[in-house]
Scaffold this motif. Structure first.
Motif, PDB file in Angstrom:
ATOM      1  N   ALA A  64      16.982 -62.667 -42.114  1.00  0.00           N
ATOM      2  CA  ALA A  64      17.122 -63.406 -43.368  1.00  0.00           C
ATOM      3  C   ALA A  64      17.563 -64.822 -43.014  1.00  0.00           C
ATOM      4  O   ALA A  64      17.760 -65.158 -41.840  1.00  0.00           O
ATOM      5  N   THR A  65      17.731 -65.639 -44.040  1.00  0.00           N
ATOM      6  CA  THR A  65      18.348 -66.948 -43.847  1.00  0.00           C
ATOM      7  C   THR A  65      19.777 -66.891 -44.355  1.00  0.00           C
ATOM      8  O   THR A  65      20.027 -66.353 -45.439  1.00  0.00           O
ATOM      9  N   TYR A  66      20.689 -67.426 -43.574  1.00  0.00           N
ATOM     10  CA  TYR A  66      22.105 -67.416 -43.923  1.00  0.00           C
ATOM     11  C   TYR A  66      22.570 -68.852 -44.155  1.00  0.00           C
ATOM     12  O   TYR A  66      22.270 -69.753 -43.368  1.00  0.00           O
ATOM     13  N   TYR A  67      23.302 -69.046 -45.243  1.00  0.00           N
ATOM     14  CA  TYR A  67      23.842 -70.352 -45.593  1.00  0.00           C
ATOM     15  C   TYR A  67      25.365 -70.288 -45.659  1.00  0.00           C
ATOM     16  O   TYR A  67      25.922 -69.341 -46.239  1.00  0.00           O
ATOM     17  N   GLY A  74      25.515 -75.547 -46.110  1.00  0.00           N
ATOM     18  CA  GLY A  74      24.882 -75.849 -44.842  1.00  0.00           C
ATOM     19  C   GLY A  74      23.376 -75.791 -45.013  1.00  0.00           C
ATOM     20  O   GLY A  74      22.865 -75.342 -46.040  1.00  0.00           O
ATOM     21  N   SER A  75      22.663 -76.228 -43.987  1.00  0.00           N
ATOM     22  CA  SER A  75      21.202 -76.319 -44.074  1.00  0.00           C
ATOM     23  C   SER A  75      20.514 -74.983 -43.824  1.00  0.00           C
ATOM     24  O   SER A  75      19.301 -74.884 -43.973  1.00  0.00           O
ATOM     25  N   GLY A  76      21.278 -73.981 -43.460  1.00  0.00           N
ATOM     26  CA  GLY A  76      20.714 -72.648 -43.301  1.00  0.00           C
ATOM     27  C   GLY A  76      20.367 -72.296 -41.869  1.00  0.00           C
ATOM     28  O   GLY A  76      20.015 -73.171 -41.066  1.00  0.00           O
ATOM     29  N   THR A  77      20.478 -71.013 -41.557  1.00  0.00           N
ATOM     30  CA  THR A  77      20.046 -70.467 -40.264  1.00  0.00           C
ATOM     31  C   THR A  77      19.087 -69.338 -40.548  1.00  0.00           C
ATOM     32  O   THR A  77      19.438 -68.360 -41.204  1.00  0.00           O
TER      33      THR A  77
END
Lengths: 106, 115
Positions: free
Chosen positions: A83-86, A98-101
């Motif tokens: 997934a994407t984590y912010y 944050g810009s996301g991982t």
């Protein structure tokens, strides 16, 4: 405005691997929040108050940090964690993300 | 249970005004803040503004001149209105409940600004 710098931007992990995502704040903050976002879905609160897991979040997840440095850790990566984590701070207005991982499974 | 539902147009013409309604259930607007967040296609989350539980508002300075947030507590609705839309306003728009973190989110509404 507090700027949150997340790293890495993208990463891939194998099942069972330990994963760490970091978030650095431009000024000291009291708490960090983390959200998980699956493709085309809404973000879900994942970790609040830096280290408290939201309801239903598996305990392989953990959060830590203080001051300007925070992290989200997955003890053993599973496919469903892709997934994407912010990261987000709310205590100082305006709230910032944050810009996301983007985390992928190998 | 707590629910937030955004409703609004999927297409807005360039320079026109966007209006989105966030209808909530399972809690009172006078007890919780409502935040608006948007996400352009393939990009990250951007905070837009807030309706505080006490009725005040706050705005991201990037939108201050063209964004207005209001509410109707009797209908459990919060409204976002943004004028002078440009193509880079194409995004998914979310409302979220806020007590510390943003603990519940709506499903979002995808808005495309068309020239």
């Amino acid at each position: 405005e507090i700027v949150l710098t997340q790293s890495p931007t993208t990463m891939a992990a194998s099942p069972g691997e330990k994963v760490t995502i970091t978030c650095r704040a431009s000024s000291s903050i009291h708490f960090m929040y983390w959200y998980q976002q699956m493709s085309d879905a809404s973000p879900k609160l994942w970790i609040h108050d830096t280290s408290k897991l939201a309801s239903g979040v598996p305990d392989r997840f953990s959060g830590s940090g203080s001051g300007t440095s925070y992290s989200l850790t997955i003890n053993t990566m599973e496919a469903e964690d892709a997934a994407t984590y912010y990261c987000q701070q709310c205590c100082n207005n305006p709230p910032t993300f944050g810009s996301g991982t983007k985390l992928e499974i190998k | 249970q707590v629910q937030l539902t955004e409703t609004g147009p999927d297409l807005v013409q360039l320079t026109q005004t966007l209006s989105i309604t966030c209808t909530v259930s399972g809690f009172s607007l006078t007890s919780y803040n409502i935040q608006w967040v948007r996400q352009p296609p393939g990009k990250g989350l951007e905070w837009m503004g807030a309706m505080w539980s006490g009725g005040g508002t706050a705005y991201n300075s990037a939108f201050t001149s063209r964004l207005r947030i209001s509410r109707d507590t009797s209908k459990s609705q919060v409204f976002l209105k943004m004028n002078s839309l440009q193509t880079d306003d194409s995004a998914k728009y979310f409302c979220a409940r806020h007590w510390g973190p943003f603990d519940y989110w709506g499903q979002g509404v995808v808005v495309t600004v068309s020239s």
